[in-house]
Every structure is written in structure tokens, then in C-alpha cells.
Design an enzyme around this catalytic site. Sequence first.
Site, mmCIF file in Angstrom:
data_model
loop_
_atom_site.group_PDB
_atom_site.id
_atom_site.type_symbol
_atom_site.label_atom_id
_atom_site.label_comp_id
_atom_site.label_asym_id
_atom_site.label_seq_id
_atom_site.Cartn_x
_atom_site.Cartn_y
_atom_site.Cartn_z
ATOM 1 N N ASP A 269 0.864 -1.138 0.034
ATOM 2 C CA ASP A 269 -0.021 -0.071 -0.002
ATOM 3 C C ASP A 269 0.990 1.425 0.004
ATOM 4 O OD1 ASP A 269 -2.199 1.592 0.195
ATOM 5 O OD2 ASP A 269 -2.958 0.404 1.710
ATOM 6 N N GLU A 475 -16.985 10.009 5.569
ATOM 7 C CA GLU A 475 -16.426 8.582 5.676
ATOM 8 C C GLU A 475 -15.440 8.248 4.563
ATOM 9 O OE1 GLU A 475 -19.210 5.414 5.738
ATOM 10 O OE2 GLU A 475 -20.283 6.153 3.985
#
Length: 738
Positions: A269, A475
Site C-alpha cells: 500500500d 467517511e
Amino acid sequence: MKLNKIVCLAVLCSVGSRMTAQETYPFRNPQLSVEQRVNDLVSRLTLEEKVKQMLNSTPPIDRLGIPAYNWWNECLHGIGRTKYHVTVFPQAIGMAAAWNDALIKEVASSIADEGRAIYNDAQRKEDYSQYHALTYWTPNINIFRDPRWGRGQETYGEDPFLTSKIGESFVLGLQGDNPRYLKASACAKHYAVHSGPEKNRHSFNSDVSTYDLWDTYLPAFRTLVVDAKVSGVMCAYNAFQGQPCCGNDLLMQSILRDKWNFKGYVTSDCGAIDDIFNHHKTHPDAATAAADAVFHGTDLDCGQSAYLALVKAVKDGIITEKQIDVSVKRLFEIRFRLGLFDPVEEVDYARIPVSILECRKHQDLAKQLARESMVLLKNDQLLPLQKNKLKKVVVMGPNADCRESLLGNYNGQPSRMLTPLQAIRERLNGWAEVIYIEGVDHVDAVPENQLKEYMRQSKEADVAIFVGGISPRLEGEEMPVSKDGFDGGDRTTIALPAVQTQVMKALAAEHIPTVFVMMTGSALAIPWEAKNVPAILNAWYGGQYGGEAIADVLLGDYNPSGKLPVTFYAQDSDLPDFESYDMQGRTYRYFNGKALYPFGYGLSYTDFTYSSLNLPKVCHTTDKEVQVTVTVKNTGRLEGEEVVQLYISHPDKKILVPLTALKGFKRVHLRSGEAQRLTFSLSPEDLSCVDENGIRKVLPGTVRIQVGGSSPVPTLATPLKLVESTLKMIGNTHIIDK
């Protein structure tokens, strides 16, 4: 002037000679195997060149005629973050709510077509910048274990089986079925025990039992690696059992490379290698961290500099150049499998034109998926609205006219999109007056005088459509958000923001029939609304046709058929600690409480009945499959679609098992009065259990089969007795009958 011409001619001759030499290299020969070509190419690289090819933004190698390549691209629900106009499908959680794996495969194939068109056009323009490549870091198949996680919207929900099926279909559609070339490269992320919190993901250590690891967190990754042959995997930021995921003995070596025999590439990542020495602090510097990650099979560093230290690591004897070669070869194998070094005439995908972007077929798929993703949670005979009975319609709420809440995150931009307000106005043009009331925020309180004004404007309305919920601005991934109920992208409460309930209470006090259209990427607790609002439609972040799909459902142009891919809990106290990855008390498989709306739930405007559930009364643990048949009939007045769901449970087992677990689903379209006989085939893996050592077994005893339209309450149920027989295998796992 003559001299300049001579110099130019000399340069052109030199370039021409060099290109001719490059074209004769074996790696340029499409008739050779990919392995031969990769070996030849890597043998020609210096150590420094190899290392630079292990960063996501790779520089060109001019002497070999190899252009720059940026591995980082996104296609979560359409090609993301591109400057081209593209088709935008519902957010991933909405895709899962359609429970239609065949449609998802078509959608992914169309996304790959658009990605190829963009890549082909960019190559012609020599644009090698980010978000133009064919390596997509999608899908996100982490288990949505807790609704407070802000990135859960990117997943296919809380269930390993549903996630596996949707994820597999997406990978197969994206990568294509050409025996020689990948249409695009998919990447299963974030491997493997990863689902928040966002604010400390760079230093967080997750730890779960061996049972939970194999029962919940690994099945979808195994399906994509072993069955779907996904070409890439992304390792996560966090540590697992004390070791960073990108350098984890168990996850990366023992399971991924050894047990599952994964041959593709692994990327970190973005910034995860830096996290190893900066935040996890398991290594003293970039050289040792990078070497350990490569040793564990992390081939690509999505980052700016950490892997550059591999040159020093080789020279210091921390890692060998031969080990570097292993990773570089994996990376170039993907590029060869994509046909990036072959003549255009050899690769059909290389000729896909930009005219395919937002083509009619892709638009139709986006519209169909948006419609199928809509989940009707409640309907006290208010829906569908009758146009000829409407004179005044009030539309209000923070998502009523908000484009961002349709697009979700990791999104592209379409050239055409209607918000819910715009779509409702379009549908009711000539039928009713549509009043839009602006000003209601997602979270911020409404002053009392303002609320009174809203109610004054709503007087004598036949219906109020409140389009609320939450937003991708609240979110998401590691966000700088600090509002009541939200923290860094995650949520501190699952409750609907109080201001929205306040407005709907005011509408109820005025006796105005109200429809609550809830747009969200995660489960919301709406106990007051569930009891007092006559109609509730969960619309997720529906993509470019989300607004129109909402209007279609509200006005009866489409009969809703979506089902929840997550449990909607009633209150915060239903949830365990957010930072605990223990599955006990989480998701429909282990939650003992009463859900507000259970996993698999979703209403229709018509009625379906189930009958004639048939299966063997007894089978052997070595039987290849068990056939289960059931008849479903549309007994209502309208045609519609039903998602038929099959669950199993093991009521007499002494070991830990799920309360119930999804093992099959089929979407079926039925006209009024029409019936259809459906067949499910249960494999040994479907009937198996995971023991405390992570071994999947088919055990003798009773298995309860449940078939219905909404879980966990079955419409029909019957027991199946498994009798003991010999040792068998499921994939790479022994099934032991004792």
C-alpha cells in the site's frame, strides 16, 4: 545551415540504428514465451535500473526503448481519478447490494474496456502519468467487520462468501478471457487482516485467532488468488501479529506464496514500506525494511524512495541481486501479459478506441446496477408514489442535490448525472409541483426558526422526500474530518446524525407522509426512523445513475430488489470495541442480538413464496456435491426480481462455528403468478467447518439448510445428515472426518 542538416541526419541515423538493435532483442519477440522474454529483458538491466523499476512510478529505460510506466491506477466502480469522462457505477458496497455476480462480471469487463481505451489514447500522446496504466489496485475484498470503518464502502460487505463471489466475478471480468493477454490487471487488497481504524493504520497491529483468520479474513483472498487467478495483491499498512503485513512470515510466505502458490506481483500500500521503519519500528532504516519486504515477496513499493535503498542493501550484503531479480521479473511479467511490449496488431485490446467511453452499453449496465442496488427497508404502503395523486412534493435533505454523494470515493467523473432532486423533478414534470428546501446539513444543527420555516414551506405537501444519510466527505480513507460522530474518516457512532432525525420528527409532527432516502457507504442506526417513518429506501452512493434509480423506485418505474450486504445494527452498544478484530459479536454470522435490519434483508413491491425445498436426507462427507432445489413463486401483482439465498448452520457441532453462513444465492426475475424451480449445488467446502487450527473439515453430523429471501430468518429449512467417510481434500486444505 548545411552543418545543422548533417548533424540532424547523424542523430536520426543513430536513433534509427539504436531502434533497430532494440527490435532484435529477444524480449521484443512475441513468438517467445513470456518467461523467455522477461529473463532476457531483466538480464540487460543494471542493479540501479532494476531497483527503479520496483517503484510505482518507473522511469523509462531509453537505451532499451522501454517507456515510463506508473503502476498506480484505480477502478473501484469505474475508472477512477482520470481526466477523461467515464462511466461511474455504484460504489462497491452498492455493487454487493445487487447480489448479482453475473452482472458484476459484465460491469468489470466494461470498466476494463474503458481503461484500455484511456491507456491506448494516452500511449499515442506519450502520456505516461499516473492513472493511465492498466494495473488497477482493485478490488478491495477486506471484510467489513465494523460499520464504523470509513473505507467499508469500498468493500463487498461483511460476509466472506458474498465477498468471494462478487470479487471473483469482478476479477474475471476485468482481466478478460483472452488466453494470451490480460485485458487489465486486477489486484486483491488489502492483504489480509485490515479494516481500520484509519487514524492509526500506519502503526496499528491487528491480531486474530487462527480460527477467525481462516474462517473470516482469508477466504475471499484465497478465492481470488487460487480460483480467479488475480494477477496482483496489495499488502496492508498495518502489522499482523507483530510483523508488518508487507513483511509478514505467515501471510506473505507461508500462505500466499507457499500454500496458495501465488505467482503474480505484490505491491505495498502507498507508503507502507516507509511505515515499517518509521511507525512500526521493526527495522532501523529503509535498507533493512526494503530488503525484508522484498524477501517476503513484496515486489513493488508504492512510494517515493524506500526501495531506492535496495541498491545499498545489495552492496551491504543484506539481500542479493538475485532476489531483486525475482521481483523485477514478476513485475515485467505483468507488463508482458498485458501486451505492453507487443505490436498493436498482435493485441486486440490495444485497438479499443476512446469512443467506447460512456457508450450506450456501459450506460445501460450502470443504470441496471444502480437500480438493483437499491434496498427497500420499510414500506407502510406509501410506495410506489402515484404520479396522478401528487400535486405538491417536497424534496429536502443534505444529499438531495449533492453530486459527491452519488460518486462515492475512488471515482471518475461522468459527463452526465442527475442528482435525486433533478431526477425527481424530471419524472414529475407536468404531474406535480416539486419544492426543494435547501439548507439541511449532514451533521450541523438546524436553528429552531429555520426548522419552522422548512415546515411552513412543506405545508400541504402530499409527500416529503428526505434524502439524507452521510457522505463520502465524512467517511473514507484517512480523512482530515473531525465532526460530531466522525473522526479521521471513521465514525465514532453508527447513529444517523441527530439533525436529520430532528427534521423528520418535525415532518411527522406536521403529519406529512415522508420517505427517507438514505445514502451511505455503511450501516446506520435509525431506530426512530424505522418505527416512525412510513418508507425507507437505502440508496448507498449510487454512481451516475443513482439519482435516477432512486426516482425509478420511488415512482414505481422499477420494483426494488436489492439486499443488504451488511447488518444494520440498532445502536452503538450492539458493537464490540472498534479496534478488536475478534469476530465474536460481529456480523450476522456471530451477532447474537436483534438487528434493526439483518444481512440479506430487502423488500419488494410484490410478494414471493417458497415451496418444495428438496435435498437428500443423508449424504457422505466425501460426496462431490449436494443438490438443493426449491420453488419460488411471485404471488404479488407486480413483476419483480428476488434474490434467493441459501444458508447453512451446524447446530450440533462442539467446535466454534458461525450461527449461520451464506453458501449460495441466485437472482431470479418473475412475472406476476410465475414460478421457477431453482437448483443449488453445495460443495464439500460449503458444508465444511474451520477448526481452531485453521483446518477446514467436513464433519459428520447435522447440517441445517435454510432457503429464503431475507436472512437470517429462513423461509424454508430442513436438516441434512452427513455421515462419516474417508479423508478428502478441499483445494490445498485437508478435510478430516473426525
